[in-house]
Design an enzyme around this catalytic site. Structure first.
Site, PDB file in Angstrom:
ATOM      1  N   LYS A  26      -7.205   1.865  -2.823  1.00  0.00           N
ATOM      2  CA  LYS A  26      -6.799   1.267  -1.540  1.00  0.00           C
ATOM      3  C   LYS A  26      -6.794   2.327  -0.421  1.00  0.00           C
ATOM      4  CE  LYS A  26      -5.037  -1.474   1.512  1.00  0.00           C
ATOM      5  NZ  LYS A  26      -5.990  -2.276   2.293  1.00  0.00           N
ATOM      6  N   THR A  54       0.860  -1.193   0.000  1.00  0.00           N
ATOM      7  CA  THR A  54       0.000   0.000   0.000  1.00  0.00           C
ATOM      8  C   THR A  54       0.891   1.236   0.000  1.00  0.00           C
ATOM      9  OG1 THR A  54      -1.681  -1.175   1.296  1.00  0.00           O
ATOM     10  CG2 THR A  54      -1.856   1.230   1.174  1.00  0.00           C
TER      11      THR A  54
HETATM   12  N1  LIG Z   1      -1.250  -6.531   7.522  1.00  0.00           N
HETATM   13  C1  LIG Z   1      -2.374  -6.252   6.882  1.00  0.00           C
HETATM   14  O1  LIG Z   1      -3.480  -6.561   7.359  1.00  0.00           O
HETATM   15  C2  LIG Z   1      -2.365  -5.575   5.551  1.00  0.00           C
HETATM   16  C3  LIG Z   1      -1.268  -4.874   5.093  1.00  0.00           C
HETATM   17  N2  LIG Z   1      -1.322  -4.253   3.873  1.00  0.00           N
HETATM   18  C4  LIG Z   1      -0.168  -3.520   3.360  1.00  0.00           C
HETATM   19  O2  LIG Z   1       0.749  -4.500   2.920  1.00  0.00           O
HETATM   20  C5  LIG Z   1       2.091  -4.062   3.145  1.00  0.00           C
HETATM   21  C6  LIG Z   1       2.828  -5.066   4.028  1.00  0.00           C
HETATM   22  O3  LIG Z   1       2.121  -5.155   5.238  1.00  0.00           O
HETATM   23  P1  LIG Z   1       2.543  -6.198   6.392  1.00  0.00           P
HETATM   24  O4  LIG Z   1       2.969  -7.468   5.798  1.00  0.00           O
HETATM   25  O5  LIG Z   1       1.430  -6.160   7.372  1.00  0.00           O
HETATM   26  O6  LIG Z   1       3.789  -5.428   7.009  1.00  0.00           O
HETATM   27  P2  LIG Z   1       5.009  -5.983   7.901  1.00  0.00           P
HETATM   28  O7  LIG Z   1       5.431  -4.808   8.703  1.00  0.00           O
HETATM   29  O8  LIG Z   1       4.626  -7.236   8.582  1.00  0.00           O
HETATM   30  O9  LIG Z   1       6.126  -6.329   6.802  1.00  0.00           O
HETATM   31  C7  LIG Z   1       6.783  -5.302   6.104  1.00  0.00           C
HETATM   32  C8  LIG Z   1       7.762  -5.901   5.114  1.00  0.00           C
HETATM   33  O10 LIG Z   1       8.465  -4.809   4.482  1.00  0.00           O
HETATM   34  C9  LIG Z   1       9.873  -5.038   4.637  1.00  0.00           C
HETATM   35  N3  LIG Z   1      10.585  -3.759   4.680  1.00  0.00           N
HETATM   36  C10 LIG Z   1      10.344  -2.706   5.487  1.00  0.00           C
HETATM   37  N4  LIG Z   1      11.204  -1.700   5.213  1.00  0.00           N
HETATM   38  C11 LIG Z   1      12.019  -2.138   4.220  1.00  0.00           C
HETATM   39  C12 LIG Z   1      13.077  -1.559   3.496  1.00  0.00           C
HETATM   40  N5  LIG Z   1      13.501  -0.311   3.745  1.00  0.00           N
HETATM   41  N6  LIG Z   1      13.688  -2.289   2.541  1.00  0.00           N
HETATM   42  C13 LIG Z   1      13.251  -3.551   2.275  1.00  0.00           C
HETATM   43  N7  LIG Z   1      12.246  -4.169   2.921  1.00  0.00           N
HETATM   44  C14 LIG Z   1      11.623  -3.456   3.880  1.00  0.00           C
HETATM   45  C15 LIG Z   1      10.000  -5.820   5.908  1.00  0.00           C
HETATM   46  O11 LIG Z   1      11.258  -6.460   5.969  1.00  0.00           O
HETATM   47  P3  LIG Z   1      11.907  -6.922   7.382  1.00  0.00           P
HETATM   48  O12 LIG Z   1      11.318  -8.274   7.664  1.00  0.00           O
HETATM   49  O13 LIG Z   1      13.354  -6.947   7.135  1.00  0.00           O
HETATM   50  O14 LIG Z   1      11.502  -5.888   8.401  1.00  0.00           O
HETATM   51  C16 LIG Z   1       8.831  -6.795   5.744  1.00  0.00           C
HETATM   52  O15 LIG Z   1       9.155  -7.813   4.843  1.00  0.00           O
HETATM   53  C17 LIG Z   1       1.968  -2.669   3.751  1.00  0.00           C
HETATM   54  O16 LIG Z   1       2.037  -1.710   2.720  1.00  0.00           O
HETATM   55  C18 LIG Z   1       0.571  -2.677   4.368  1.00  0.00           C
HETATM   56  O17 LIG Z   1       0.032  -1.380   4.484  1.00  0.00           O
HETATM   57  C19 LIG Z   1      -2.423  -4.347   3.057  1.00  0.00           C
HETATM   58  C20 LIG Z   1      -3.505  -5.048   3.452  1.00  0.00           C
HETATM   59  C21 LIG Z   1      -3.573  -5.697   4.741  1.00  0.00           C
HETATM   60  O1  LIG Z   2      -4.995  -2.745   4.809  1.00  0.00           O
HETATM   61  C1  LIG Z   2      -5.554  -3.428   5.632  1.00  0.00           C
HETATM   62  C2  LIG Z   2      -6.723  -4.243   5.363  1.00  0.00           C
HETATM   63  O2  LIG Z   2      -7.238  -4.899   6.290  1.00  0.00           O
HETATM   64  O3  LIG Z   2      -7.159  -4.246   4.203  1.00  0.00           O
END
Ligand SMILES: NC(=O)C1=CN([C@@H]2O[C@H](COP(=O)(O)OP(=O)(O)OC[C@H]3O[C@@H](n4cnc5c(N)ncnc54)[C@H](OP(=O)(O)O)[C@@H]3O)[C@@H](O)[C@H]2O)C=CC1
Ligand SMILES: O=CC(=O)O
Length: 295
Positions: A170, A95
């Site tokens: 989104k 997102t």
């Molecule tokens: N969780 C949810 O319910 C939902 C989330 N989203 C969106 O999906 C995306 C991921 O969410 P989510 O999985 O929950 O987030 P997490 O915080 O669990 O995971 C984030 C990921 O991004 C990586 N990351 C962060 N910073 C960097 C960087 N500078 N360089 C490379 N990799 C990086 C992390 O790596 P590392 O492991 O090394 O920290 C990890 O793999 C977000 O944009 C969120 O808004 C959308 C729908 C639902």
């Molecule tokens: O981005 C979060 C979700 O629940 O969708």
């Protein structure tokens, strides 16, 4: 179909596992490389850089935390841009804001690659169950080619046209969700402070016209102050911030969303950013002077 997968956080891990369990060959990379091992146990191959994944796979999906992570994985050393070329597809499901998506799209297409943004609606459980709603925009040919993977990851995919439209959709959805979560938290506080049973409030809400899966799923855990992260609060606040910026650009006044954003910021300042976004209830309780201990 062989798919690369960059980013194994809450969502990326569940999505990559789903692809593996449905017979896709998956090659993974994560900034914290140790997180790849769980995926290797499910049959994934591991590469040490985003560039190595792109080199190996015709299609690569990214699921990263925010705009700065999405940009870093593409533009930094050993990133996507170093090797993307004619015939390769890059699908960013993170997102982010429309400008970030557009910047990535232009850079990739300049190198001959195809780009699709495809943020998702739905959280950890829908990701595990392959029940996401996919909001895709960008290269139509890539959308059509990647549909077999989207069919595994989601229950419905929308193709929304030009790059930016997926990000905008989104952000609108999550702006509404964040505002609803705040109204819900205030309602729980009001019920409690005025001597009502919060559990009875949940029962009443669930039977009426504003019943919804979010209240039903989050309500009981909020009453227990239990906030194991499905959707981390820091990401919900990022989405409110990006949605408000979209409102600025389009001269749309959004006082409800602005107030909700303040509550999420307050929750972050209380150290709740890594908990589930429903932990904003704790910040609302603090503001109402009826705080329980933050967990
Ligand atoms: N969780 C949810 O319910 C939902 C989330 N989203 C969106 O999906 C995306 C991921 O969410 P989510 O999985 O929950 O987030 P997490 O915080 O669990 O995971 C984030 C990921 O991004 C990586 N990351 C962060 N910073 C960097 C960087 N500078 N360089 C490379 N990799 C990086 C992390 O790596 P590392 O492991 O090394 O920290 C990890 O793999 C977000 O944009 C969120 O808004 C959308 C729908 C639902
Ligand atoms: O981005 C979060 C979700 O629940 O969708």
């Amino acid at each position: 179909m062989e798919i690369g997968f960059l980013g194994l956080g809450i969502m990326g891990k569940a999505m990559a596992v789903n692809l593996l369990r449905h017979g896709f060959k998956v090659t993974v990379w994560n900034r914290t490389l140790s997180k790849c091992e769980e995926l290797a146990a499910e049959g994934a191959s591991i590469e040490e850089t985003p560039a190595a994944v792109i080199k190996k796979c015709k299609y690569t999906i990214a699921m990263l935390s925010d705009p700065s992570a999405a940009l870093s994985v593409v533009f930094d050393k050993d990133g996507v841009l170093e090797v993307i070329c004619d015939g390769k597809g890059y699908i960013d499901m993170s997102t982010v804001d429309p400008d970030t998506s557009l910047k990535i799209s232009e850079a990739i297409e300049h190198k001959g690659g195809y780009f699709l943004e495809a943020p998702v609606s739905g959280s950890k459980k829908p990701a595990e169950d392959g029940q996401l709603v996919i909001l895709a925009a960008g290269k139509k040919e890539l959308y059509e080619e990647i549909i077999p993977a989207f069919d595994v990851l989601g229950k419905k995919s929308f193709y929304l046209g030009q790059v930016g439209n997926g990000a905008k959709m989104k952000l609108v959805v999550n702006m509404i969700m964040g505002s609803m979560m705040n109204a819900f938290s205030e309602g729980l506080c009001l019920a409690d402070r005025s001597g009502l049973s919060c559990q009875t409030l949940l029962d009443v809400l669930d039977l009426g016209g504003i019943a919804n899966p979010m209240f039903k799923m989050k309500g009981p855990t909020m009453l227990q102050s239990s906030y194991s992260p499905a959707f981390p609060l820091k990401h919900q606040q990022k989405d409110m911030r990006l949605a408000l910026a979209l409102g600025d650009e389009n001269a749309v006044s959004m006082p409800v969303a602005a107030a909700a954003n303040e509550a999420f910021k307050k929750a972050r300042s209380l150290g709740l950013g890594d908990l589930d976004f429903s932990a904003v209830y704790e910040a609302v309780k603090v503001a109402e002077g009826s705080a329980s201990a933050t967990k």
